[in-house]
Scaffold this active site. Structure first.
Site, PDB file in Angstrom:
ATOM      1  N   THR A 291      53.698  55.433  27.682  1.00 19.09           N
ATOM      2  CA  THR A 291      54.047  56.744  28.256  1.00 19.09           C
ATOM      3  C   THR A 291      54.957  57.474  27.273  1.00 19.09           C
ATOM      4  OG1 THR A 291      53.848  55.922  30.509  1.00 19.09           O
ATOM      5  CG2 THR A 291      55.094  57.947  30.229  1.00 19.09           C
ATOM      6  N   PHE A 293      57.712  60.316  26.710  1.00 19.37           N
ATOM      7  CA  PHE A 293      58.765  61.058  27.414  1.00 19.37           C
ATOM      8  C   PHE A 293      59.349  62.093  26.459  1.00 19.37           C
ATOM      9  CE2 PHE A 293      59.528  58.310  31.165  1.00 19.37           C
ATOM     10  CZ  PHE A 293      58.806  57.185  30.797  1.00 19.37           C
TER      11      PHE A 293
HETATM   12  O1  LIG Z   1      57.927  55.526  38.446  1.00 21.48           O
HETATM   13  C1  LIG Z   1      58.451  55.273  37.354  1.00 21.48           C
HETATM   14  O2  LIG Z   1      58.938  54.166  37.112  1.00 21.48           O
HETATM   15  C2  LIG Z   1      58.507  56.299  36.338  1.00 21.48           C
HETATM   16  O3  LIG Z   1      59.332  56.231  35.480  1.00 21.48           O
HETATM   17  C3  LIG Z   1      57.486  57.400  36.371  1.00 21.48           C
HETATM   18  C4  LIG Z   1      56.269  57.149  35.511  1.00 21.48           C
HETATM   19  C5  LIG Z   1      55.431  58.453  35.394  1.00 21.48           C
HETATM   20  O4  LIG Z   1      55.805  59.468  35.914  1.00 21.48           O
HETATM   21  O5  LIG Z   1      54.399  58.393  34.744  1.00 21.48           O
HETATM   22  C6  LIG Z   1      56.662  56.772  34.167  1.00 21.48           C
HETATM   23  C7  LIG Z   1      56.001  55.870  33.432  1.00 21.48           C
HETATM   24  C8  LIG Z   1      54.818  55.161  33.955  1.00 21.48           C
HETATM   25  O6  LIG Z   1      53.726  55.808  33.334  1.00 21.48           O
HETATM   26  C9  LIG Z   1      54.665  55.287  35.405  1.00 21.48           C
HETATM   27  C10 LIG Z   1      55.393  56.146  36.117  1.00 21.48           C
END
Ligand SMILES: O=C(O)C(=O)C[C@]1(C(=O)O)C=C[C@@H](O)C=C1
Length: 418
Positions: A291, A293
């Protein structure tokens, strides 16, 4: 009631909720009853000249990070419910916030992580154990991570000086873009000052002693559910899948409600924090699940040319999608690589009615805002010239930020052990 910030045109209520994992910490909830923010009419007009964005160019760069062109973008905000994962809510303060004009850079803005004399406070969405908390720690080691119940609250926490930075997910290699944050980037006046990529390693968590066969439901953040969709099916878990606000919040909910028929998709750290067992490890559909950020701040950083930088922009144009080709050419002709393009409905005017001269009546076209990331620094004359050209084809153009690319290598998560 205690006032946290001076001046006023907007009143919002901050709720601080006690946090089950760490009672000395709080989860911020925020509600803005006015649904209005600053006016784009205050944005200065700028031009991009050649040369580096330092010294006398600082003001120019700051201005470039504000709205460049004229169209007013909808600042309307959705009424959002405050999700509560079983926390008691304490209505603590009402604060006011004025629309922010660009401020002169201070010495603190020149360092990568200004500390304001103490620990850097970094807002993220979720509760402790969320991947966003891990991303905040990767972006700013030793920071104080501040949990927020919604993405919007993380933006507001920075705007109201409750936090110094926000770290928010924008895209995942399996689930795609997190559209909500693209929309919020436009509605708020924060600047992207960095990016961080986090390998996401999901676990299936349940109460101690619970076996896979007992499970009737799997709950998690919608992105996490989609990232594990096939693996869950392969595991024979064809049970109800329900979305909640964040992964760690799902784990906390199971623990708090003693749910023996429910599992959460979350991190191993969430299992530790909320006393759950790991039923299956590494359940993401692709081992290289990652992911991305972005880090947000009230002020932009000064772009540099001595390391790889990325710049994020958003634009709209009035001539339908025909201008898109011209905009993209401005980068192609200068050998600037685009790393991402995303379109979102234009909130001010999502539909354009086109009269075809009476032949067949009228046609309705969708109108879009386009988000583009490109691999160049705003200190680079090529990027400045490209944007000067893009401005000619667009009715609205804003630089969301010019920031160092995350070049750190990351190890793929180990394969599933289910
Ligand atoms: O729910 C979490 O733990 C988050 O940090 C959110 C979140 C997102 O929004 O995509 C972040 C990373 C992962 O891809 C899954 C969920």
């Amino acid at each position: 009631m205690q006032s946290l910030a001076p001046s006023s045109s907007m009143t919002m209520t901050i709720h601080l909720k006690s946090n089950r994992a760490n009672p000395t910490r709080f989860l911020i909830q925020c509600h803005d009853p006015s649904h209005s923010t600053s006016s784009p009419a205050q944005a200065p007009a700028v031009s991009f000249g050649a040369g580096s964005a330092n010294g006398s160019r600082r003001y120019e760069w700051q201005s470039a990070c504000s709205i460049l062109a004229s169209k007013v973008v909808s600042q309307q905000q959705d009424t959002e419910k405050s999700a509560v994962n079983g926390h008691p809510t304490l209505d603590l303060v009402a604060v006011s916030a004025a629309p922010a004009l660009p401020k002169p850079l201070t010495i603190a803005d020149l360092s990568p992580a200004p500390m304001h004399g103490s620990t850097l406070r970094v807002a993220y969405q979720g509760v402790p154990g969320a991947y966003s908390e891990a991303a905040a720690g990767k972006a700013y080691p030793n920071c104080e991570a501040i949990p927020c119940d919604q993405f919007e609250v993380a933006f507001q926490a920075v705007e109201l000086w409750i936090a110094d930075r926000a770290v928010l997910p924008v895209e995942n290699s399996l689930g795609g873009s997190i559209h909500r944050n693209y929309d919020l980037l436009l509605r708020h006046r924060l600047h992207i000052v960095g990016e961080v990529q986090l390998p996401v390693h999901h676990c299936l968590l349940a109460l101690p002693g619970v076996r896979k066969e007992y499970l009737r439901r799997v709950i998690s953040h919608p992105q996490a559910l989609s990232q594990c969709e096939h693996t869950l099916t392969e595991m024979g878990l064809n049970v109800a899948r329900e979305a909640v606000d964040d992964t760690a919040g799902a784990a906390e909910y199971i623990a708090a409600n003693d749910l023996r028929d429910t599992a959460a998709i979350a991190s191993a750290r969430a299992a530790e924090l909320y006393g759950l067992q790991v039923v299956a490890d590494g359940i993401q559909d692709d081992s290289s699940n990652v992911t991305r950020f972005v880090m947000l701040a009230r002020e932009p950083i000064i772009p540099r040319n001595d390391r790889p930088f990325k710049t994020s922009i958003v634009f709209a144009h009035e001539n339908g999608t025909s201008a898109l080709f011209k905009v993209l050419s401005a980068f192609a002709f200068r050998n600037i690589s685009l790393t991402k393009i995303e379109s979102r409905p234009h909130r001010n005017c999502p539909i354009r009615v086109v009269d075809d001269g009476g032949v067949g009546g009228t046609a309705k076209h969708f109108e879009y805002m386009f988000y583009v990331d490109f691999e160049a620094s705003m200190a680079d004359a090529r990027a400045q010239n490209a944007l000067a050209e893009v401005q000619e084809f667009t009715s609205f153009l804003r630089v969301l930020g010019s920031y160092p690319m995350d070049m750190t290598p990351w190890a793929a998560a180990p394969p599933s052990s289910s």
